[in-house]
Write a protein that holds these residues in place. Sequence first.
Motif, PDB file in Angstrom:
ATOM      1  N   PHE A  57       0.870  -1.180   0.000  1.00 14.34           N
ATOM      2  CA  PHE A  57       0.000   0.000   0.000  1.00 14.34           C
ATOM      3  C   PHE A  57       0.906   1.228   0.000  1.00 14.34           C
ATOM      4  O   PHE A  57       1.613   1.496   0.972  1.00 14.34           O
ATOM      5  N   ASN A  58       0.902   1.975  -1.067  1.00 15.51           N
ATOM      6  CA  ASN A  58       1.841   3.085  -1.226  1.00 15.51           C
ATOM      7  C   ASN A  58       1.084   4.398  -1.366  1.00 15.51           C
ATOM      8  O   ASN A  58       0.474   4.681  -2.400  1.00 15.51           O
ATOM      9  N   LEU A  59       1.108   5.215  -0.323  1.00 17.71           N
ATOM     10  CA  LEU A  59       0.428   6.509  -0.311  1.00 17.71           C
ATOM     11  C   LEU A  59       1.458   7.600  -0.560  1.00 17.71           C
ATOM     12  O   LEU A  59       2.456   7.699   0.153  1.00 17.71           O
ATOM     13  N   THR A  60       1.206   8.431  -1.572  1.00 16.28           N
ATOM     14  CA  THR A  60       2.154   9.458  -1.977  1.00 16.28           C
ATOM     15  C   THR A  60       1.562  10.845  -1.774  1.00 16.28           C
ATOM     16  O   THR A  60       0.454  11.136  -2.234  1.00 16.28           O
TER      17      THR A  60
ATOM     18  N   ASP B 256      -0.095  -4.817   9.993  1.00 16.78           N
ATOM     19  CA  ASP B 256       0.688  -3.652  10.404  1.00 16.78           C
ATOM     20  C   ASP B 256      -0.118  -2.362  10.259  1.00 16.78           C
ATOM     21  O   ASP B 256      -1.079  -2.290   9.496  1.00 16.78           O
ATOM     22  N   LYS B 257       0.317  -1.340  10.993  1.00 17.58           N
ATOM     23  CA  LYS B 257      -0.226  -0.012  10.734  1.00 17.58           C
ATOM     24  C   LYS B 257       0.101   0.399   9.296  1.00 17.58           C
ATOM     25  O   LYS B 257       1.188   0.134   8.794  1.00 17.58           O
ATOM     26  N   ILE B 258      -0.843   1.060   8.657  1.00 20.74           N
ATOM     27  CA  ILE B 258      -0.623   1.564   7.300  1.00 20.74           C
ATOM     28  C   ILE B 258      -0.246   3.030   7.410  1.00 20.74           C
ATOM     29  O   ILE B 258      -1.094   3.899   7.640  1.00 20.74           O
ATOM     30  N   LEU B 259       1.021   3.324   7.260  1.00 20.44           N
ATOM     31  CA  LEU B 259       1.528   4.685   7.426  1.00 20.44           C
ATOM     32  C   LEU B 259       2.263   5.119   6.168  1.00 20.44           C
ATOM     33  O   LEU B 259       3.078   4.377   5.622  1.00 20.44           O
TER      34      LEU B 259
ATOM     35  N   ARG C   6      -2.073   8.143   8.235  1.00 18.89           N
ATOM     36  CA  ARG C   6      -2.367   6.759   8.600  1.00 18.89           C
ATOM     37  C   ARG C   6      -3.680   6.353   7.946  1.00 18.89           C
ATOM     38  O   ARG C   6      -4.688   7.059   8.067  1.00 18.89           O
ATOM     39  N   ALA C   7      -3.680   5.227   7.236  1.00 16.90           N
ATOM     40  CA  ALA C   7      -4.885   4.726   6.588  1.00 16.90           C
ATOM     41  C   ALA C   7      -5.531   3.638   7.436  1.00 16.90           C
ATOM     42  O   ALA C   7      -4.844   2.843   8.085  1.00 16.90           O
ATOM     43  N   TYR C   8      -6.848   3.605   7.426  1.00 15.47           N
ATOM     44  CA  TYR C   8      -7.616   2.630   8.201  1.00 15.47           C
ATOM     45  C   TYR C   8      -8.402   1.700   7.268  1.00 15.47           C
ATOM     46  O   TYR C   8      -8.624   2.007   6.102  1.00 15.47           O
ATOM     47  N   ASP C   9      -8.818   0.574   7.856  1.00 13.31           N
ATOM     48  CA  ASP C   9      -9.747  -0.357   7.185  1.00 13.31           C
ATOM     49  C   ASP C   9      -9.187  -0.903   5.881  1.00 13.31           C
ATOM     50  O   ASP C   9      -9.943  -1.194   4.935  1.00 13.31           O
TER      51      ASP C   9
END
Length: 770
Positions: free
Chosen positions: A63-66, A210-213, A196-199
């Motif tokens: 999961f890659n958040l930019t 893991d936490k999605i950060l 931080r992404a949830y769900d």
Amino acid sequence: MKNYNRTLLAAAFIAALGVTGCGSDGSDGAAGEPGTPGTPGTPGTPGTPAGSVVTTVDNAYDFNLTLAPTDIVVVGADPFSLKFTVTGKGTGGVDVPYSGLDKVALYVMSQSANATDTGAPMLWTNHALANDFGSSMYCTLTGTAAARGGAVVDACTLVEDEANPGTYTGTWAHDGNAPVVLASGDANDLARVFIRAYDVVMADGTSVSDKILSTPVDFIPATGELAVSAKDSVSNAACIKCHSPMEGYADTDMRIANIGAHHNYQKVENCVACHNPAYAGGQDDPEKGFNANFNAMIHTIHAGHHIADSLTGEAKEMFGEIGFPSELNECTACHDNGQQWNENIYAEACVSCHVDVDLATGVNHRGIVPASDAVCSGCHGSGSLSPSEAHNVGVRAMATDSIVFAVSNVTYAEDAVDVSGVMQDQMSITFDVSIDGQPIADGFDFGPYANYDEIKTGTVDADGTYFVGTSLNLTGVVSAGGKLVVTKVANFNVVGQSIAITPRFSVCADEKAKLIKCVNTVGEDQYAVEYIAVTMDTAYWNLVNADGSGANIARQSVPSMVSADEAKCSTCHTSLGIAKHYGNERFDQCMGCHNNTWGGSYHGTVEYKTDAVDADGVPVFAIVEGLTYSNRDLMTVSHRFHSGLWDDNRGFPAIHLNSDMETEGYPAVATQCSACHKEDVGIFAADGGLTSGKRSIAVDAAGTKFVSPVAESCRSCHTKASALTHFENNGAYVEGSPASIANLPVESCATCHAEGKAYGVDKVHSGAAH
């Protein structure tokens, strides 16, 4: 139907034969005239190609958040705005847009110069905390969110771009500006943002563990340019040395795998979002007992049991049992990113370790009461009281390198000396000794300066197996001509054999890495930095040859037979000499005591920490019934200690079992074998045994009872009765049912658990699952 199909096939085959027979020479006929072009069809409606969008990911690192700085407004009077993109892994591992994100939390902070004379020169400000809104702001599809505790709070409104799946915007639809916007902030100050992404779920619908950060972005709001924090003096790589790396992330995005607090926020950059001056204070509160500002808190945590007697409240409960695996005063073990730690002197950072110093009264500060932090550098800015000097940075390595021992000769005579009517053997070992590069002065005796003064001798078989022998002591031996000649009369009984000579030798040194006596004279203004290992290579000597040549070499000295990595031990411990305190820097020095032929253990039982405390508030430990260990083998002892299966007759064990039988105190990921083991040397050999060639471990001092080495290593973690049964069913001799021979058959463990197998240790113990 079958006959009908066959008829069609036959007809087709005959027709094909007929075609090949047309024409006089079998050549193709002339090309016909082109036909009239058909009417173009109506263009279809563009669609999303299959597989170009994902709504699940298999791992957090997929999961890659930019975030782009130019898409963020978090300073000044302009309305809050946010834009970011998210990708996940599609078919074939290709990054494609991630669609369907419905909730995130936004963390925003700024770094500005400290305008006061108290505290660090640069300070972090969390925008939401400054606006009395908590530590972060949610963004959801509805513009509201359920906070911890269940209360519904305002949130920014999250919208996914229908035309560009995986692209999201956030806006604020409530009164005023968003709470992550710092109206009074300076747009020229560095800002840091992460999300931080949830769900986020996997394909089976279960949450990613893991936490999605997102990777934190540091930038200058006024220009949109990326920036580098001037304050960060500890890198993530420094923490990872002990706390393990999270698997799957790029080397440029290193993340910390095992931080217990808050279930792992992965990066130093994340931690300071909350642990900043807004949460400072509390160290003087007996119920809390620590300052939650990051610099102070981290010092107190890692000082742990060193300062436990001075801790109170939550600090004592949470930190008092933490053991720092390196030297506590080795500041560069953590501070590896610049010289801020040495140049910026302020009380908050200092008293978090020096908890017995009261700067308001001058107690334990030589009566000095500083007017403010601005005056601290007057004494501590340079010279002997600067952090780099006062904390003896590197003194162990300096002292270790300053004293060098090397074996230059061995003489041995069997039954040479009559001791009260009994003939005994005599061995003399000659050492060339230098201090600071110069031969040792005549008449010097190491005795008063030695913490341990043993030189151990043992024999080595042709297959590299080491057997414990007899020790010689240095105390009372006086140097001459740059040499020390150590002689002992005893029942060595090693005529014609190969021997190994290993040190158990450490000395005391002062803050300048100079030798001092280990017991200080009353009134002397000095202190000992104990357990300084002396540099001495393990020596091998063949007693058949006068020059010692042709000696057998112990497997601990053969790199291809050792699967653990001394260098990896040192990443956390700085050196093995710190871990054991006896002057052993390498595995082939440790083998003098920790080997597979000398049975018995000083820590044979296993203790766990109960939920009870004694009258002084000290935790009560109890024995785990039915679980014992009876060997000193380095492999199994190392596994046991790091998994907490230990009892400590010298005090509280830093790594231990809690009342739920879970390991506490080990900083790394427990299943990440690569934290200690080499990448290029496997654990198993081709025949299914250990790469080392070790085939048994003695469990009695006489060396007459033996257990199987693979099973005993696994039993260092896998302690349930079912595991023991599994080991025995696969050919192992185990604790309680030992064999009477040392050359045991190879267990069948490698059939399933060798590297590359379905249940190989490289897979099940990769550390990938946190």
